[in-house]
Design an enzyme around this catalytic site. Sequence first.
Site: not given
Ligand code: NAD
Length: 281
Positions: A176, A163
Site C-alpha cells: 500500500y 494517502s
Molecule cells: P472503500 O473500500 O470504501 O472503497 C473502495 C472502492 O474501490 C469501492 O468502491 C470498491 O468497490 C472499489 N474497488 C476495489 N477493488 C476494485 C476493483 N478491482 N475494481 C474496481 N473497483 C474496485 O475504501 P475508501 O476508504 O473509500 O478508499 C478509497 C480510496 O481512498 C483508496 O484509494 C484508499 O487507499 C484511499 N484512502 C483511504 C483512507 C481511509 O482512511 N479510508 C485513507 C487514505 C486513503
Amino acid sequence: MFKWPKRGDDVTGTEAFRDIGDLKGQVAVISGSTSGIGLAMARGIAARGGDVVLNGLGDPSEIERTRSELEASCGVRVRYHAANMMRGDEVADMVAYGRHELGRVDILINNAGVQHVEAVEKFPSDKWEQIIAINLSSTFYATRAAIPIMKAQGRGRIVNIASAHGLVASPFKSAYVAAKHGVIGFTKTVALEVARDGITCNAICPGYVETPLVQSQIADQARARGISKEKVVEDVILAAQPTKQFVTTDQLVGMMLYLVSDLGASANGASFAIDGGWTAQ
Ligand code: NAD
C-alpha cells in the site's frame, strides 16, 4: 474587516469566486465510487451539477439504487461502468465510456483502492500484485486514456486519491505504501507533461477516514490484539493523527471541489495532506 464575497457583490476580485463548485455541463469519471470516499466524491460532484460515471464492486441492485437515487436527487446524468481496476483494458474502456455516454471527460478521480496488512516477509504475492494493480496501475491506465480527451477539450482535472501513506510509511503496509508513494510520483510527472494543456493533476492525501476499508482494519486489529474496537481506534488507528478525529469524506470533497474549479488552475503536481496533522510530525 475582510468580508467573504456573496453572490451579487460587485467588488473587484470577487468574480472568480462566483462559480466555484459549479460543475454544470462537466463530466466526471470516478473509479471505486460505489463506496466510501469515491461515493462521497460522486455525491459532491452530482450535488454541484456535474454528470458522473460511477465504478466499483458491489451488489448490482444496490449499485443501481445508488445510481438512480443520485440521478433523481441531483437532476444530473449518472452512469455506471463495471471496469475491474486490475485490468488495464477495462480501465481505459471506463474512460472511453464516459466520453461516449456523456459527451466529455472533464474530471478524472482515480480513487479505487484496497489494503492488506502483513509483515513484508510473509506478504502474499497475489496481494502485492492486486494492490499495485488497483491502487497504482489503474491510475496510469485511466490517466493515459483521459489525457487525449482532455487535451481536445482544452481543459481537464485529474485528482488522485493517494494517502498520508503516500508521504510517510507505517509497518506492515509495504504494498500500500509503495503504491501510494508511486501515485504521488506519477501525479508529479503527469502534471509536468500536461501543464501547458489546461490540465492539472494533483493528489489528495487523506489521513484515516471511517469507510468500509478502515472499518475492516479496525475489526482485524481488534481480533489480532484481543482488544475492543474503541481501543483500536484510540490507540492504533488515530495514534498518528494529532486531531484524534477521523477525517470526514465531506472534508475531502471540499478539497476536490477546489482542485477541479478554475481557481485550482495553479495547483499542479501537488499533494494535499488532509490528515489532521499526521504528516506534519
Ligand atoms: P472503500 O473500500 O470504501 O472503497 C473502495 C472502492 O474501490 C469501492 O468502491 C470498491 O468497490 C472499489 N474497488 C476495489 N477493488 C476494485 C476493483 N478491482 N475494481 C474496481 N473497483 C474496485 O475504501 P475508501 O476508504 O473509500 O478508499 C478509497 C480510496 O481512498 C483508496 O484509494 C484508499 O487507499 C484511499 N484512502 C483511504 C483512507 C481511509 O482512511 N479510508 C485513507 C487514505 C486513503
